[in-house]
Design a protein around this motif. Sequence first.
Motif, PDB file in Angstrom:
ATOM      1  N   SER A 169       0.838  -1.211   0.000  1.00  0.00           N
ATOM      2  CA  SER A 169       0.000   0.000   0.000  1.00  0.00           C
ATOM      3  C   SER A 169       0.869   1.255   0.000  1.00  0.00           C
ATOM      4  CB  SER A 169      -0.935   0.005   1.205  1.00  0.00           C
ATOM      5  OG  SER A 169      -0.242   0.293   2.410  1.00  0.00           O
ATOM      6  N   ALA A 170       1.998   1.190   0.712  1.00  0.00           N
ATOM      7  CA  ALA A 170       2.927   2.325   0.720  1.00  0.00           C
ATOM      8  C   ALA A 170       3.660   2.445  -0.614  1.00  0.00           C
ATOM      9  CB  ALA A 170       3.933   2.166   1.856  1.00  0.00           C
ATOM     10  N   LEU A 171       3.985   1.303  -1.212  1.00  0.00           N
ATOM     11  CA  LEU A 171       4.706   1.295  -2.487  1.00  0.00           C
ATOM     12  C   LEU A 171       3.871   1.935  -3.597  1.00  0.00           C
ATOM     13  CD1 LEU A 171       7.373   0.278  -3.770  1.00  0.00           C
ATOM     14  CD2 LEU A 171       6.165  -1.842  -4.342  1.00  0.00           C
ATOM     15  N   PHE A 172       2.535   1.721  -3.546  1.00  0.00           N
ATOM     16  CA  PHE A 172       1.631   2.267  -4.566  1.00  0.00           C
ATOM     17  C   PHE A 172       0.811   3.433  -4.008  1.00  0.00           C
ATOM     18  CE2 PHE A 172       2.451  -2.074  -5.978  1.00  0.00           C
ATOM     19  CZ  PHE A 172       2.700  -1.890  -7.327  1.00  0.00           C
ATOM     20  N   ALA A 173       1.390   4.200  -3.078  1.00  0.00           N
ATOM     21  CA  ALA A 173       0.660   5.267  -2.392  1.00  0.00           C
ATOM     22  C   ALA A 173       0.110   6.316  -3.352  1.00  0.00           C
ATOM     23  CB  ALA A 173       1.560   5.930  -1.365  1.00  0.00           C
TER      24      ALA A 173
ATOM     25  N   VAL B 233      -4.312   5.893  -5.792  1.00  0.00           N
ATOM     26  CA  VAL B 233      -5.285   5.747  -4.705  1.00  0.00           C
ATOM     27  C   VAL B 233      -6.066   4.430  -4.768  1.00  0.00           C
ATOM     28  CG1 VAL B 233      -7.325   6.749  -3.596  1.00  0.00           C
ATOM     29  CG2 VAL B 233      -5.483   8.225  -4.393  1.00  0.00           C
ATOM     30  N   PRO B 234      -6.658   4.048  -5.926  1.00  0.00           N
ATOM     31  CA  PRO B 234      -7.428   2.796  -5.950  1.00  0.00           C
ATOM     32  C   PRO B 234      -6.589   1.571  -5.581  1.00  0.00           C
ATOM     33  CG  PRO B 234      -7.922   4.121  -7.893  1.00  0.00           C
ATOM     34  CD  PRO B 234      -6.744   4.755  -7.225  1.00  0.00           C
ATOM     35  N   VAL B 235      -5.373   1.486  -6.133  1.00  0.00           N
ATOM     36  CA  VAL B 235      -4.511   0.338  -5.845  1.00  0.00           C
ATOM     37  C   VAL B 235      -4.097   0.341  -4.376  1.00  0.00           C
ATOM     38  CG1 VAL B 235      -2.308  -0.782  -6.363  1.00  0.00           C
ATOM     39  CG2 VAL B 235      -3.691   0.184  -8.213  1.00  0.00           C
ATOM     40  N   SER B 236      -3.753   1.518  -3.853  1.00  0.00           N
ATOM     41  CA  SER B 236      -3.342   1.624  -2.454  1.00  0.00           C
ATOM     42  C   SER B 236      -4.476   1.209  -1.517  1.00  0.00           C
ATOM     43  CB  SER B 236      -2.910   3.058  -2.144  1.00  0.00           C
ATOM     44  OG  SER B 236      -2.470   3.172  -0.812  1.00  0.00           O
ATOM     45  N   ILE B 237      -5.722   1.626  -1.818  1.00  0.00           N
ATOM     46  CA  ILE B 237      -6.878   1.258  -0.990  1.00  0.00           C
ATOM     47  C   ILE B 237      -7.101  -0.248  -1.018  1.00  0.00           C
ATOM     48  CG2 ILE B 237      -9.389   1.423  -0.809  1.00  0.00           C
ATOM     49  CD1 ILE B 237      -7.991   3.809   0.329  1.00  0.00           C
ATOM     50  N   VAL B 238      -6.888  -0.873  -2.190  1.00  0.00           N
ATOM     51  CA  VAL B 238      -7.029  -2.330  -2.292  1.00  0.00           C
ATOM     52  C   VAL B 238      -6.064  -3.026  -1.340  1.00  0.00           C
ATOM     53  CG1 VAL B 238      -6.658  -4.331  -3.780  1.00  0.00           C
ATOM     54  CG2 VAL B 238      -7.953  -2.377  -4.640  1.00  0.00           C
ATOM     55  N   PHE B 239      -4.795  -2.602  -1.353  1.00  0.00           N
ATOM     56  CA  PHE B 239      -3.801  -3.239  -0.481  1.00  0.00           C
ATOM     57  C   PHE B 239      -4.051  -2.922   0.994  1.00  0.00           C
ATOM     58  CE2 PHE B 239      -1.060  -3.417  -4.399  1.00  0.00           C
ATOM     59  CZ  PHE B 239      -1.023  -4.804  -4.461  1.00  0.00           C
ATOM     60  N   LEU B 240      -4.518  -1.692   1.289  1.00  0.00           N
ATOM     61  CA  LEU B 240      -4.877  -1.367   2.674  1.00  0.00           C
ATOM     62  C   LEU B 240      -6.052  -2.213   3.148  1.00  0.00           C
ATOM     63  CD1 LEU B 240      -4.593   2.542   2.671  1.00  0.00           C
ATOM     64  CD2 LEU B 240      -3.199   0.956   4.018  1.00  0.00           C
ATOM     65  N   THR B 241      -6.993  -2.471   2.243  1.00  0.00           N
ATOM     66  CA  THR B 241      -8.142  -3.320   2.583  1.00  0.00           C
ATOM     67  C   THR B 241      -7.703  -4.746   2.870  1.00  0.00           C
ATOM     68  OG1 THR B 241      -9.624  -1.971   1.220  1.00  0.00           O
ATOM     69  CG2 THR B 241     -10.354  -4.208   1.744  1.00  0.00           C
ATOM     70  N   ILE B 242      -6.846  -5.290   2.015  1.00  0.00           N
ATOM     71  CA  ILE B 242      -6.328  -6.643   2.229  1.00  0.00           C
ATOM     72  C   ILE B 242      -5.602  -6.731   3.563  1.00  0.00           C
ATOM     73  CG2 ILE B 242      -4.636  -8.332   1.404  1.00  0.00           C
ATOM     74  CD1 ILE B 242      -5.324  -7.390  -1.459  1.00  0.00           C
ATOM     75  N   SER B 243      -4.780  -5.729   3.848  1.00  0.00           N
ATOM     76  CA  SER B 243      -4.010  -5.724   5.093  1.00  0.00           C
ATOM     77  C   SER B 243      -4.924  -5.624   6.309  1.00  0.00           C
ATOM     78  CB  SER B 243      -3.028  -4.551   5.083  1.00  0.00           C
ATOM     79  OG  SER B 243      -2.276  -4.525   6.271  1.00  0.00           O
ATOM     80  N   THR B 244      -5.917  -4.743   6.245  1.00  0.00           N
ATOM     81  CA  THR B 244      -6.843  -4.577   7.373  1.00  0.00           C
ATOM     82  C   THR B 244      -7.634  -5.853   7.623  1.00  0.00           C
ATOM     83  OG1 THR B 244      -7.039  -2.222   6.826  1.00  0.00           O
ATOM     84  CG2 THR B 244      -8.694  -3.153   8.290  1.00  0.00           C
ATOM     85  N   CYS B 245      -8.099  -6.490   6.548  1.00  0.00           N
ATOM     86  CA  CYS B 245      -8.824  -7.763   6.696  1.00  0.00           C
ATOM     87  C   CYS B 245      -7.948  -8.810   7.375  1.00  0.00           C
ATOM     88  CB  CYS B 245      -9.259  -8.280   5.324  1.00  0.00           C
ATOM     89  SG  CYS B 245     -10.601  -7.345   4.567  1.00  0.00           S
ATOM     90  N   ALA B 246      -6.691  -8.856   6.992  1.00  0.00           N
ATOM     91  CA  ALA B 246      -5.777  -9.852   7.562  1.00  0.00           C
ATOM     92  C   ALA B 246      -5.500  -9.580   9.034  1.00  0.00           C
ATOM     93  CB  ALA B 246      -4.474  -9.859   6.766  1.00  0.00           C
ATOM     94  N   ILE B 247      -5.195  -8.322   9.365  1.00  0.00           N
ATOM     95  CA  ILE B 247      -4.863  -7.975  10.746  1.00  0.00           C
ATOM     96  C   ILE B 247      -6.044  -8.260  11.680  1.00  0.00           C
ATOM     97  CG2 ILE B 247      -4.220  -6.112  12.317  1.00  0.00           C
ATOM     98  CD1 ILE B 247      -2.811  -4.762   9.922  1.00  0.00           C
ATOM     99  N   LEU B 248      -7.228  -7.787  11.287  1.00  0.00           N
ATOM    100  CA  LEU B 248      -8.398  -8.008  12.131  1.00  0.00           C
ATOM    101  C   LEU B 248      -8.857  -9.461  12.102  1.00  0.00           C
ATOM    102  CD1 LEU B 248     -10.328  -4.720  11.326  1.00  0.00           C
ATOM    103  CD2 LEU B 248      -9.370  -5.382  13.527  1.00  0.00           C
ATOM    104  N   GLY B 249      -8.580 -10.169  11.004  1.00  0.00           N
ATOM    105  CA  GLY B 249      -8.945 -11.573  10.909  1.00  0.00           C
ATOM    106  C   GLY B 249      -8.182 -12.466  11.873  1.00  0.00           C
ATOM    107  N   LEU B 250      -6.960 -12.047  12.234  1.00  0.00           N
ATOM    108  CA  LEU B 250      -6.179 -12.893  13.152  1.00  0.00           C
ATOM    109  C   LEU B 250      -6.527 -12.637  14.616  1.00  0.00           C
ATOM    110  CD1 LEU B 250      -3.511 -11.550  14.836  1.00  0.00           C
ATOM    111  CD2 LEU B 250      -2.725 -11.186  12.517  1.00  0.00           C
TER     112      LEU B 250
END
Length: 450
Positions: A343-347, A350-367
């Motif tokens: 997400s930082a690499l593609f900051a 915006v659309p690509v960064s939001i996709v990676f932030l979404t994936i990361s948030t799902c993973a963090i909260l999923g654990l």
Amino acid sequence: MPTLTQAAAAPAVANEVEEQLYRKVLKRILPLLLLCYVVAYLDRVNVGFAKLQMLDSLGFSDGVYAVGASIFFWGYFFFEMPSNLLLHRYGARFWIARIMVTWGIVSSSLAFISPLSHFFHVETSTMFYILRFLLGVCEAGFFPGIILYMNYWFPARRQSVAMSGFLIAIPVSLTLGGIVSGWLMENTHGLLGMGGWQWMLLLEGIPSILVAFVVLFRMGDGIQSATWLTSSEKALLQRNLEQESSKKTHKVGAALRSPRVWLLTFILLTFNTGFYGLAFWLPSIIKASGVKSTLNIGLLTAIPYLSAVVAMLWNASHSRKTGERRLHAAIPAFIGGVGLILSALFANNVPVSIVFLTISTCAILGLMPIYWTFPGQILSGTAAAAGIALINSVGNLSGFTGSMITSIAKDLTGNINNGTYALGACLLVSCVLILSIPKSMLNKDPVQDA
């Protein structure tokens, strides 16, 4: 005399009665606990949205904001265990209501930092630090208090179900918080001479005070005070708790010295550093990508958290079905770390960064709901209570590290996204630590987890 068929059917009937009873308990207590944690988490992290206007209004630097955002967790750290002891002494109903009233008052008071600083003759930054610290003091004991409250109702093998339902409050509060905070800040700015950030903090502190009265009239202190249970239902619930307690050890000192307890503490510290860093700075990260409207920023921050609700439920459900826990925590930690880095690499996209932030948030909260089954698998009895208190109090200092890492990285490099790389690295460290836990300690028969 019963037939063989009738004798064989009796345990199945008894099990179904027990299942129905625990579903009844969940339906009764979980919605209120969920509501409490939604407003708690909103008051904890809405300062991330206030920052979008507050810094210019008060003349704060990013460094001042980072200290103020993170000092909450020092108040939480120092007062968590005393608060839990008082909860046990005075009862869950009264003490959780007390916690919610006081944190609601302090949270709303953050809207008046300047007047309060003039009244007490201190710098505005100092008053900001004081109020954030007091917010941590007031909320201290809430989360471990809820864990303790669940122990009043559920044996360890049933707590994962309640915990996964309870922790949904995190993404729900952040989803609603992003949208509501953005809308309030955009539509109340200048009303009665106050900034949008002031109205947002003032109004979002009120729900916790109102919900506290619901707690007083709706929540019971435990099984024996539940008027909505029959005598036989109370006896069954109490018997299950007593049977489990009789099989547990009570060596508190050994738990506090245990390398396994400290391993769990460092796991929480590392993955929560990534999470709190994301929660406190996500609005600023999105704003830095070129989005200016606070309402649009709120809507964009809602995307990752809303998606995380589905991820949490799916991962917890799949873990219970398979009986596997370690990989259900380690893999999300790895995905979360990689997602933050990308997400930082593609900051700038915006659309690509939001996709990676979404994936990361799902993973963090999923654990998270998977992780909170770990202490009960490694510890038991009073040792579990002491160990969980230690793990949560030290691990919650991640709110300090998560906020400061991003601030320091921005100050040193001038780019907020460099802090996101560091947060991603913390998640990767957490993955390694989770994999270092012996597989045999965490993976149990899935039937025992029901």
